[in-house]
Design an enzyme around this catalytic site. Structure first.
Site, mmCIF file in Angstrom:
data_model
loop_
_atom_site.group_PDB
_atom_site.id
_atom_site.type_symbol
_atom_site.label_atom_id
_atom_site.label_comp_id
_atom_site.label_asym_id
_atom_site.label_seq_id
_atom_site.Cartn_x
_atom_site.Cartn_y
_atom_site.Cartn_z
ATOM 1 C CD GLN A 167 -20.551 11.307 -5.881
ATOM 2 O OE1 GLN A 167 -21.334 10.406 -5.592
ATOM 3 N NE2 GLN A 167 -19.238 11.139 -5.903
ATOM 4 C CG HIS A 214 -53.015 -18.700 -13.588
ATOM 5 N ND1 HIS A 214 -54.284 -18.469 -13.144
ATOM 6 C CD2 HIS A 214 -52.705 -17.648 -14.390
ATOM 7 C CE1 HIS A 214 -54.731 -17.341 -13.664
ATOM 8 N NE2 HIS A 214 -53.790 -16.829 -14.425
HETATM 9 P P1 TTP Z 1 -20.221 0.993 -5.070
HETATM 10 O O1 TTP Z 1 -20.923 -0.248 -4.622
HETATM 11 O O2 TTP Z 1 -18.784 0.923 -5.391
HETATM 12 O O3 TTP Z 1 -20.963 1.607 -6.346
HETATM 13 P P2 TTP Z 1 -22.454 1.431 -6.797
HETATM 14 O O4 TTP Z 1 -23.369 1.445 -5.641
HETATM 15 O O5 TTP Z 1 -22.737 2.429 -7.860
HETATM 16 O O6 TTP Z 1 -22.535 -0.018 -7.457
HETATM 17 P P3 TTP Z 1 -21.804 -0.607 -8.754
HETATM 18 O O7 TTP Z 1 -20.360 -0.785 -8.408
HETATM 19 O O8 TTP Z 1 -22.520 -1.896 -8.932
HETATM 20 O O9 TTP Z 1 -22.026 0.308 -9.925
HETATM 21 O O10 TTP Z 1 -20.399 2.158 -4.011
HETATM 22 C C1 TTP Z 1 -20.349 1.980 -2.615
HETATM 23 C C2 TTP Z 1 -21.283 2.963 -1.950
HETATM 24 O O11 TTP Z 1 -20.865 4.310 -2.123
HETATM 25 C C3 TTP Z 1 -22.671 2.909 -2.488
HETATM 26 O O12 TTP Z 1 -23.529 3.154 -1.399
HETATM 27 C C4 TTP Z 1 -22.718 4.046 -3.494
HETATM 28 C C5 TTP Z 1 -21.781 5.043 -2.883
HETATM 29 N N1 TTP Z 1 -21.016 5.859 -3.811
HETATM 30 C C6 TTP Z 1 -21.392 7.170 -4.013
HETATM 31 O O13 TTP Z 1 -22.385 7.646 -3.433
HETATM 32 N N2 TTP Z 1 -20.631 7.944 -4.843
HETATM 33 C C7 TTP Z 1 -19.516 7.467 -5.467
HETATM 34 O O14 TTP Z 1 -18.871 8.225 -6.205
HETATM 35 C C8 TTP Z 1 -19.146 6.087 -5.251
HETATM 36 C C9 TTP Z 1 -17.943 5.509 -5.925
HETATM 37 C C10 TTP Z 1 -19.924 5.344 -4.415
#
Ligand code: TTP
Length: 393
Positions: free
Chosen positions: A78, A308
């Protein structure tokens, strides 16, 4: 059933820990965070795991390879993080038949994931006292009828925990329009499944979403607490181990050390002489806790060193951090308030009375540095000898 595990995120809220290591690869007890999710899917019977990767994808692919515990692993890229439905859609070419979707930064209780797979179509929920900040499930006669985002008047106290088992038809419904916040949301896919199928809510007994640094500590508290004590490394006769302590092969515990578990001393790590390790603590591969150093309820990532006379409490040290002699972490405010931490520019409560510091990879402190509660040192940051550091850097 195939399982899609989302691991493409940038982990902006957990910076600086995610600066070079993607959040799903941060250490939680004996494996990376996302390995707990992948293992949960495999234990529930997944016959293939599709990892959706993006940010620092190579690190994820290097760890899991083409097979994990005998189960094939494949990867979907992605490029842009445009939402959870967008992420699953990136994996659609890998899908056939019913499929599960799990977040690679969540910890789940295994019994619930087993049920999720058995009861497909199903969605995992967690009972919360105040669900107004969550996506909330409406249910009738034991089936999910709707999902409402952040309702002022919640229909139930069942918060959506972001784990789904979808029927094959849902593969065609992944291309949902962007929501008001501009993301393609998996909950819009769930809404379509709920309209056409009987969807079972599966209640999780325990669940954690790891988004911010102190949640990585809490994830370690959970998973270190599940370890059974085992000594495969070299432990001096003059060391004292109490409670569940794992000393992996290739780890060394020197004379005069006291370790009160749960604690995990990973391969290549050294503790002592005369060190005190307590609370849920992870000393990761090649990390060093030296003479007269006390470590409490903390994570020392791969190669981190406190050589330490230091105190490290309720803190997370990134890879190859070096604490100069006498570096001391404060983890409690004098007014007893919960410690606050800056997440993406906002000062927020950690909801913890005790929280120390978060230190990015390769940072170095000068001797006798004092670090105040809730402080963040960026990747590669340095402090001068004798400095009292009160502001993030
Ligand atoms: P988030 O926790 O919303 O995103 P993040 O993991 O990048 O963290 P942050 O908000 O701190 O930047 O995402 C939830 C889960 O989904 C996480 O496992 C990442 C995944 N995700 C994707 O793989 N692709 C995406 O487009 C989004 C929004 C999330």
């Amino acid at each position: 059933m195939k399982a899609v595990v989302l691991a493409a995120g940038q982990g902006t809220r957990i910076r600086p820990l995610s600066s070079s290591v993607p959040k799903p690869m941060l250490p939680v007890a004996d494996r990376p965070l996302a390995a707990h999710t992948v293992d949960a899917a495999i234990d529930a019977g997944a016959d293939e795991v599709v990892l959706v990767v993006g940010y620092e994808a190579d690190t994820v692919e290097e760890y899991f390879g083409e097979e994990h515990r005998g189960v094939p692993i494949s990867y979907a890229i992605q490029e842009e993080q445009s939402g959870t439905a967008h992420a699953v859609n990136a994996a659609s070419d890998h899908l056939e038949g019913s499929f599960a979707v799990l977040n690679g930064d969540n910890l789940y209780d295994q019994a619930a994931i087993d049920r999720l797979f058995d009861e497909c179509p199903a969605v995992c929920a967690i009972e919360v006292e105040d669900p107004r900040n969550y996506g909330v499930l409406s249910t009738t006669d034991g089936a999910v009828t709707d999902i409402v985002e952040k309702p002022s008047d919640p229909p139930t106290n069942l918060a959506n925990a972001g784990a789904y088992a979808f029927p094959e038809e849902a593969i065609e419904w992944l291309d949902v329009p962007a929501s008001e916040r501009g993301e393609h949301e998996i909950t819009d896919v769930l809404a379509q499944v709920v309209d056409r199928f009987t969807v079972t809510p599966v209640t999780l007994e325990r669940w954690m979403d790891v988004g911010r640094p102190w949640e990585l500590l809490e994830a370690n508290e959970w998973k270190l607490g599940e370890l059974e004590g085992r000594v495969a490394g070299e432990v001096s006769e003059d060391a004292h181990l109490e409670g569940p302590v794992v000393v992996e092969e290739g780890a060394t515990v020197k004379p005069g050390v006291v370790i009160e578990g749960p604690a995990l001393i990973r391969s290549g790590a050294t503790v002592g002489p005369n060190a005190y390790v307590r609370g849920a603590t992870l000393i990761d591969e090649g990390a060093k806790v030296g003479n007269a150093v006390e470590v409490k309820n903390s994570v020392l990532s791969r190669g981190a060193t406190a050589g330490h006379l230091s105190y490290i409490g309720d803190s997370v040290l990134g890879r190859d951090v070096n604490f100069g002699a006498g570096t001391t972490v404060a983890n409690l405010r004098h007014d007893g308030d919960d410690v606050r931490f800056t997440v993406k520019g906002d000062r927020v409560s950690t909801n913890r009375r005790k929280f120390g510091v978060v230190v990015g990879d390769d940072a170095k402190t000068g001797i006798n540095t004092s670090l105040t509660p809730g402080l963040k040192l960026d990747t590669g940051a340095t402090t001068a000898p004798g400095e009292v550091v009160e502001r993030d850097r």
